[in-house]
Design an enzyme around this catalytic site. Structure first.
Site, mmCIF file in Angstrom:
data_model
loop_
_atom_site.group_PDB
_atom_site.id
_atom_site.type_symbol
_atom_site.label_atom_id
_atom_site.label_comp_id
_atom_site.label_asym_id
_atom_site.label_seq_id
_atom_site.Cartn_x
_atom_site.Cartn_y
_atom_site.Cartn_z
ATOM 1 N N GLU A 32 -0.609 4.804 -0.476
ATOM 2 C CA GLU A 32 -1.418 6.014 -0.695
ATOM 3 C C GLU A 32 -0.603 7.257 -0.390
ATOM 4 O OE1 GLU A 32 -5.026 5.749 1.500
ATOM 5 O OE2 GLU A 32 -5.964 4.426 0.035
ATOM 6 N N ASP A 61 -5.302 15.497 -23.787
ATOM 7 C CA ASP A 61 -5.351 14.063 -23.500
ATOM 8 C C ASP A 61 -4.659 13.350 -24.662
ATOM 9 O OD1 ASP A 61 -5.981 11.411 -23.208
ATOM 10 O OD2 ASP A 61 -8.122 11.735 -22.797
ATOM 11 N N THR A 89 -2.562 7.615 -21.421
ATOM 12 C CA THR A 89 -2.432 6.237 -21.003
ATOM 13 C C THR A 89 -0.970 5.868 -21.207
ATOM 14 O OG1 THR A 89 -2.817 5.423 -23.238
ATOM 15 C CG2 THR A 89 -4.744 5.607 -21.816
ATOM 16 N N TYR A 141 0.840 -1.193 0.000
ATOM 17 C CA TYR A 141 0.000 0.000 0.000
ATOM 18 C C TYR A 141 0.872 1.239 0.000
ATOM 19 C CZ TYR A 141 -4.992 -0.251 -0.133
ATOM 20 O OH TYR A 141 -6.271 -0.337 -0.587
ATOM 21 N N LYS A 195 -0.949 2.422 -24.840
ATOM 22 C CA LYS A 195 -1.321 2.482 -26.259
ATOM 23 C C LYS A 195 -0.039 2.650 -27.074
ATOM 24 C CE LYS A 195 -5.992 3.947 -25.091
ATOM 25 N NZ LYS A 195 -7.046 4.979 -25.195
ATOM 26 N N ARG A 238 -0.614 -1.345 -18.734
ATOM 27 C CA ARG A 238 -1.904 -0.643 -18.692
ATOM 28 C C ARG A 238 -1.844 0.362 -17.562
ATOM 29 N NH1 ARG A 238 -5.013 -3.016 -21.971
ATOM 30 N NH2 ARG A 238 -6.492 -1.354 -21.722
HETATM 31 C C1 LIG Z 1 -8.104 5.271 -24.352
HETATM 32 C C2 LIG Z 1 -8.399 6.658 -23.968
HETATM 33 C C3 LIG Z 1 -8.706 6.981 -22.641
HETATM 34 C C4 LIG Z 1 -8.995 5.950 -21.585
HETATM 35 O O1 LIG Z 1 -7.973 5.145 -21.215
HETATM 36 P P1 LIG Z 1 -8.259 3.915 -20.218
HETATM 37 O O2 LIG Z 1 -6.901 3.494 -19.835
HETATM 38 O O3 LIG Z 1 -9.022 2.909 -20.992
HETATM 39 O O4 LIG Z 1 -9.046 4.430 -19.058
HETATM 40 C C5 LIG Z 1 -8.866 8.316 -22.316
HETATM 41 N N1 LIG Z 1 -8.739 9.273 -23.254
HETATM 42 C C6 LIG Z 1 -8.484 8.991 -24.539
HETATM 43 C C7 LIG Z 1 -8.366 10.103 -25.519
HETATM 44 C C8 LIG Z 1 -8.310 7.666 -24.944
HETATM 45 O O5 LIG Z 1 -8.089 7.393 -26.220
#
Ligand SMILES: *Cc1c(COP(=O)(O)O)cnc(C)c1O
Length: 491
Positions: A77, A252, A281, A75, A284, A290
């Site tokens: 936090e 994002d 993320t 843990y 990707k 992940r």
């Molecule tokens: C994939 C994605 C997310 C979410 O990611 P997770 O790891 O699935 O929660 C958020 N914003 C954008 C633009 C994405 O393409």
């Protein structure tokens, strides 16, 4: 054609990776053999699939192995220097390493590596901007430094004061993400949302219309970034617009972080120098475990670091450790080569599809993904996705701008190259894959519903075509082994 080995792999033939994974499976098999079997089956499936899902990739053996160890038991936090739990010395080490690699890689002044996913990173960002920006009599009356320290009564006042904030994000059917203020996500309930879209003629982001909407709407947060837009976004213009209307610019970069890390997106197209706060993320195009991450300027850092426990559950130290490993990989020069090849491959795929008569949103791509409008084949996105899957090609359906089939059936298929590029496939293979996709879609027609009308859901594909394409995909992939250093068959 000679296989280009996955850039992250230890030399094929070395037994280290095979030994590590085989031993791990033996240990798991002794407790629950069905789980060990499912893990083995998963890598076989991944090896057998032509994976063109734009948001997926293959993490390196080092990243995968970093997630299976004792950090999982801890843990932690809070953050470094301000933990709610004792004994976090080693967690501090890996969290600091991940943050340092992230700052260096992206040139960011601050990095917060705890978010469990992209959505969680966005929640941290939204909350941080609210905490930083919202002028709150409740906060002032309470004379507390931070919203965490408010009394219940002041919380109630703050909730009312926060309720009225505005967010401007990219429209879903233009490629925006659910978390940019849309109803299925809490952002659509927390914020009064409006969206900006693309030019109906060109399919390109319309900065003038966006500027006008921003002037009129005056959002607290302007969100840039997308999941399904095949072109570049000019973040310098985005920042200008944000500043003009007094908005915080949040980018994002969940989808294209690998292209930023790999220095394919630079200057006006690199979000980090332009945005106040960047979320992403890590799994990707960045090719890590992940997870999620937030980068921000110094003024937001204090708020961002309170992400756990404000909106996040306990950090995942094993995943933070894996982020450190993945970010170290992304700092190596070969990652820049990888990022360049992702984009070259997407261009080749787009050209191959166009040459065969397919229709692409915006007429092509500048990044890692292509959005094909499949209505010219007489299909919905759902039918195209299912037909391609019948032939061993994994994509996902996606709305196109002004989609006449709605968000469930859609009219598009999103096709991305990060995963197959990791596997080593190049532009020649992309052209051939474009041909396979076109062959499948040309050989598919809509099914019929119970009362005889054309279905939007079911499809009929010429079975011999599906088999031929599946066989050709398998041949193609055989030349590019996935995890060449991992052989689970011998014991
Ligand atoms: C994939 C994605 C997310 C979410 O990611 P997770 O790891 O699935 O929660 C958020 N914003 C954008 C633009 C994405 O393409």
């Amino acid at each position: 054609m000679a296989a280009e080995p996955s850039s992250f792999s230890i030399k094929p033939g070395e037994s280290t990776e095979s030994t590590a994974f085989r031993s791990a499976l033996d240990v798991i098999r002794a407790v629950e053999p069905r789980v060990a079997d499912a893990i083995g089956a998963e890598v076989e499936d991944q090896r057998a699939q032509l994976k063109l899902i734009a948001s997926e990739n293959y993490a390196s053996p080092a990243v995968l192995l970093t997630m299976g160890n004792w950090f999982s038991d801890k843990y932690a936090e809070g953050t470094i220097g301000r933990r709610f739990y004792a004994g976090c010395r080693n967690v501090d080490t890996v969290e600091a390493l991940a943050a340092e690699h992230a700052r260096e890689l992206f040139g960011a002044s601050h990095a917060y590596v705890q978010p469990h996913s992209g959505i969680d990173a966005n929640l941290v960002a939204f909350w941080s901007v609210l905490a930083q920006r919202v002028e709150s009599p409740a906060l002032e009356r309470a004379k507390v430094r931070h919203v965490n320290d408010l009394s219940e009564q002041d919380w109630a006042a703050l909730r009312r004061e926060l309720g009225d904030q505005r967010m401007l994000g990219m429209a879903l059917d233009a490629g925006g993400h659910l978390t940019h203020g849309f109803r299925p996500n809490i952002s659509g309930k927390m914020f009064d949302q409006r969206s900006y879209g693309t030019d109906p003629e060109t399919g390109l982001l319309d900065y003038d219309a966006l500027r006008e909407t921003a002037r009129e709407f005056r959002p607290l947060i302007l969100v840039a970034g997308y999941s399904a837009y095949p072109r570049l976004v000019n973040f310098r213009i985005m920042r200008e617009i944000a500043e003009e209307v007094g908005a915080t610019l949040m980018v994002d970069m969940a989808h294209f972080a690998g292209l930023v890390a790999g220095k394919v997106l630079t200057g006006d197209f690199d979000p980090v120098p332009h945005a106040n706060i960047v979320t992403t993320t890590t799994h990707k195009s960045l090719r890590g475990p992940r997870g999620g991450m937030v980068l921000c300027d110094a003024e937001l850092a204090e708020h961002v670091d309170r992400g756990c426990p404000m909106v996040l559950g306990g950090p995942l130290p094993h995943v933070m450790a894996a982020k450190a490993v993945a970010l170290a990989e992304a700092r190596r020069p070969d990652f820049q080569d990888y990022a360049r090849r992702i984009v070259d491959n997407a261009s080749a795929l787009a050209e191959g599809l166009l040459r065969r008569g397919a229709s692409l949103v915006t007429g092509g791509t500048d990044n890692h993904l292509v959005l094909a409008d499949v209505s010219g084949y007489g299909l919905t996105g759902r039918q195209a996705e299912a037909a391609l899957l019948d032939a061993g090609i994994v994509t996902n359906r996606n709305s196109v701008p002004q989609d006449r089939n709605g968000a469930w059936y859609t009219s598009g298929v999103r096709i991305g190259t990060p995963a197959l590029t990791t596997r080593g496939l190049g532009v020649a293979e992309m052209d051939e894959i474009a041909g396979l996709i076109d062959t499948v879609l040309t050989s598919t027609r809509p099914g019929t519903t119970a009362n005889g009308t054309p279905s939007k859901a079911s499809h009929v594909i010429d079975a011999s075509v599906a088999d031929q394409v599946a066989a050709r995909s398998a041949d193609l992939l055989a030349g590019f082994p996935l995890y060449p250093g991992v052989d689970l068959s011998q014991g």
